[in-house]
Scaffold this motif. Structure first.
Motif, PDB file in Angstrom:
ATOM      1  N   GLY A   1      34.650  39.139  74.645  1.00  0.00           N
ATOM      2  CA  GLY A   1      35.208  38.417  74.882  1.00  0.00           C
ATOM      3  C   GLY A   1      36.910  39.397  74.718  1.00  0.00           C
ATOM      4  N   ASN A   2      37.010  39.091  73.381  1.00  0.00           N
ATOM      5  CA  ASN A   2      37.963  40.224  72.894  1.00  0.00           C
ATOM      6  C   ASN A   2      38.189  41.615  73.997  1.00  0.00           C
ATOM      7  N   PRO A   3      39.961  41.907  74.049  1.00  0.00           N
ATOM      8  CA  PRO A   3      40.173  43.050  74.416  1.00  0.00           C
ATOM      9  C   PRO A   3      39.526  44.374  73.913  1.00  0.00           C
ATOM     10  N   ASP A   4      39.547  45.210  74.974  1.00  0.00           N
ATOM     11  CA  ASP A   4      38.985  46.676  74.416  1.00  0.00           C
ATOM     12  C   ASP A   4      40.357  46.401  73.148  1.00  0.00           C
ATOM     13  N   ALA A   5      39.455  48.553  72.768  1.00  0.00           N
ATOM     14  CA  ALA A   5      40.542  48.450  72.093  1.00  0.00           C
ATOM     15  C   ALA A   5      41.892  49.632  72.546  1.00  0.00           C
ATOM     16  N   LEU A   6      43.010  49.442  72.002  1.00  0.00           N
ATOM     17  CA  LEU A   6      43.931  49.637  72.447  1.00  0.00           C
ATOM     18  C   LEU A   6      45.436  51.302  71.686  1.00  0.00           C
ATOM     19  N   ALA A   7      45.132  52.041  72.210  1.00  0.00           N
ATOM     20  CA  ALA A   7      45.903  53.206  70.965  1.00  0.00           C
ATOM     21  C   ALA A   7      47.146  52.896  70.915  1.00  0.00           C
ATOM     22  N   ILE A   8      48.279  53.314  70.408  1.00  0.00           N
ATOM     23  CA  ILE A   8      49.659  53.528  71.434  1.00  0.00           C
ATOM     24  C   ILE A   8      50.457  54.014  70.145  1.00  0.00           C
ATOM     25  N   PHE A   9      51.722  55.288  71.444  1.00  0.00           N
ATOM     26  CA  PHE A   9      51.918  56.165  71.278  1.00  0.00           C
ATOM     27  C   PHE A   9      53.485  55.759  70.689  1.00  0.00           C
ATOM     28  N   THR A  10      54.175  55.421  69.825  1.00  0.00           N
ATOM     29  CA  THR A  10      55.851  54.837  70.121  1.00  0.00           C
ATOM     30  C   THR A  10      57.113  56.022  69.669  1.00  0.00           C
ATOM     31  N   ALA A  11      56.912  56.514  70.899  1.00  0.00           N
ATOM     32  CA  ALA A  11      58.120  58.354  71.352  1.00  0.00           C
ATOM     33  C   ALA A  11      59.228  57.606  70.238  1.00  0.00           C
ATOM     34  N   ARG A  12      59.389  56.551  70.510  1.00  0.00           N
ATOM     35  CA  ARG A  12      60.765  55.956  70.029  1.00  0.00           C
ATOM     36  C   ARG A  12      60.857  56.696  67.927  1.00  0.00           C
ATOM     37  N   LYS A  13      59.793  55.944  68.050  1.00  0.00           N
ATOM     38  CA  LYS A  13      59.978  56.056  66.532  1.00  0.00           C
ATOM     39  C   LYS A  13      59.434  57.648  66.483  1.00  0.00           C
ATOM     40  N   HIS A  14      59.720  58.473  66.612  1.00  0.00           N
ATOM     41  CA  HIS A  14      59.097  60.036  66.122  1.00  0.00           C
ATOM     42  C   HIS A  14      60.631  60.328  66.586  1.00  0.00           C
ATOM     43  N   THR A  15      60.717  61.822  65.021  1.00  0.00           N
ATOM     44  CA  THR A  15      61.139  62.361  64.874  1.00  0.00           C
ATOM     45  C   THR A  15      61.039  64.317  65.052  1.00  0.00           C
ATOM     46  N   ALA A  16      61.407  64.710  66.862  1.00  0.00           N
ATOM     47  CA  ALA A  16      60.831  66.356  66.877  1.00  0.00           C
ATOM     48  C   ALA A  16      60.915  67.050  65.333  1.00  0.00           C
ATOM     49  N   SER A  17      60.359  67.955  65.765  1.00  0.00           N
ATOM     50  CA  SER A  17      60.369  69.331  64.679  1.00  0.00           C
ATOM     51  C   SER A  17      59.064  69.924  64.946  1.00  0.00           C
ATOM     52  N   PRO A  18      60.025  71.701  64.733  1.00  0.00           N
ATOM     53  CA  PRO A  18      59.322  72.221  64.558  1.00  0.00           C
ATOM     54  C   PRO A  18      58.555  72.758  63.371  1.00  0.00           C
ATOM     55  N   SER A  19      57.909  72.313  62.531  1.00  0.00           N
ATOM     56  CA  SER A  19      56.909  72.358  61.197  1.00  0.00           C
ATOM     57  C   SER A  19      55.765  72.158  61.675  1.00  0.00           C
ATOM     58  N   PRO A  20      55.457  73.144  61.263  1.00  0.00           N
ATOM     59  CA  PRO A  20      54.073  72.800  61.633  1.00  0.00           C
ATOM     60  C   PRO A  20      52.717  72.058  60.475  1.00  0.00           C
ATOM     61  N   GLU A  21      53.980  72.163  59.519  1.00  0.00           N
ATOM     62  CA  GLU A  21      53.337  70.643  57.964  1.00  0.00           C
ATOM     63  C   GLU A  21      53.084  69.494  58.442  1.00  0.00           C
ATOM     64  N   LEU A  22      54.509  68.557  59.320  1.00  0.00           N
ATOM     65  CA  LEU A  22      54.833  67.948  60.234  1.00  0.00           C
ATOM     66  C   LEU A  22      53.913  67.467  60.977  1.00  0.00           C
ATOM     67  N   HIS A  23      53.073  68.283  61.848  1.00  0.00           N
ATOM     68  CA  HIS A  23      52.844  68.511  62.684  1.00  0.00           C
ATOM     69  C   HIS A  23      51.581  67.827  62.496  1.00  0.00           C
ATOM     70  N   GLN A  24      50.659  68.749  61.592  1.00  0.00           N
ATOM     71  CA  GLN A  24      48.974  68.389  60.815  1.00  0.00           C
ATOM     72  C   GLN A  24      49.421  67.289  60.047  1.00  0.00           C
ATOM     73  N   GLY A  25      50.292  66.795  59.044  1.00  0.00           N
ATOM     74  CA  GLY A  25      50.603  65.644  58.887  1.00  0.00           C
ATOM     75  C   GLY A  25      50.057  64.146  59.900  1.00  0.00           C
ATOM     76  N   LEU A  26      50.685  64.470  61.218  1.00  0.00           N
ATOM     77  CA  LEU A  26      50.906  63.090  62.152  1.00  0.00           C
ATOM     78  C   LEU A  26      49.587  63.358  62.922  1.00  0.00           C
ATOM     79  N   MET A  27      49.060  64.550  63.296  1.00  0.00           N
ATOM     80  CA  MET A  27      47.445  64.934  63.526  1.00  0.00           C
ATOM     81  C   MET A  27      46.750  64.172  62.569  1.00  0.00           C
ATOM     82  N   LYS A  28      46.744  65.000  61.187  1.00  0.00           N
ATOM     83  CA  LYS A  28      45.649  63.879  60.843  1.00  0.00           C
ATOM     84  C   LYS A  28      46.070  62.260  60.275  1.00  0.00           C
TER      85      LYS A  28
END
Length: 209
Positions: free
Chosen positions: A26-53
């Motif tokens: 009876g509980n709702p299914d799992a929901l994942a949310i990515f909130t784009a406005r909380k993210h600061t774009a960066s070309p850094s592979p290290e930062l991408h790796q950290g977020l993906m991790k």
């Protein structure tokens, strides 16, 4: 703060990616949310790796839930209130390919909420790299309440679902520690400098004492 003080702790604590998992019939299914406005774009592979991790860390915990294994996971990529300067094409492509290749059987739907007009260009570029079945699950929507009920959505998306990101992060940490206890890795080789390594958390995630 979740009490994590490490290289990736800021990304995990930021709440830019989070998952709601409710157990029981009876509980709702799992929901994942990515909130784009909380993210600061960066070309850094290290930062991408950290977020993906941090994203993988949460997904792996959610998928230990029998309910998620049965019913799957829905993702909302929330672009409301975000600007072009916050859009990270490289990260978005990595996230979509991670979901497609790493969690295809568990992903039910992807809703891209309030995508600006300029988003259609990057989406057109990345689409050839995505499988047809995956693209069929991806929808651009303006009003998420027309597609998901209020009980499924947290208040940040206009719903009534109760959720606390900090509690979820702590649940993920406990989940990971249990998995290590139940399936301990081989004993690590002693480092030559005489120090010891603590395997209780993933690399880059440490608890403050």
């Amino acid at each position: 703060s979740s009490g994590i003080n490490a290289e990736y702790g800021e990304e995990l604590d930021s709440g830019k990616f989070s998952i709601m998992v409710n157990e029981g019939d009876g509980n709702p299914d799992a929901l994942a949310i990515f909130t784009a406005r909380k993210h600061t774009a960066s070309p850094s592979p290290e930062l991408h790796q950290g977020l993906m991790k941090c994203i993988i860390f949460q997904l792996d915990c959610a998928l230990q839930s029998p309910g998620v294994q049965r019913q799957g996971l829905t993702l909302v990529y929330d672009m409301s209130g975000s600007s072009f300067a916050q859009f990270d094409y490289s990260l978005s492509r990595k996230l979509l390919q991670l979901l497609q290749d790493g969690y295809p059987a568990r992903l039910k739907n992807i809703y891209i909420l309030k995508a600006p007009l300029w988003f259609k260009g990057p989406l057109k570029i990345v689409s050839p790299f995505l499988k047809r079945k995956f693209l069929e699950r991806l929808r651009l929507v303006e009003d998420i309440s027309l597609h998901l009920p209020d009980v499924f959505l947290p208040d940040c998306l206009g719903g009534t679902r109760k959720f606390n990101h900090e509690s979820w992060v702590m649940q993920c940490i406990e989940c990971y520690k249990r998995s290590i206890e139940e399936n301990p890795p081989p004993p690590p080789l002693l480092p030559t400098d005489g120090t010891s390594r603590d395997p209780k958390l993933p690399d880059g995630l440490t608890r403050t004492s």
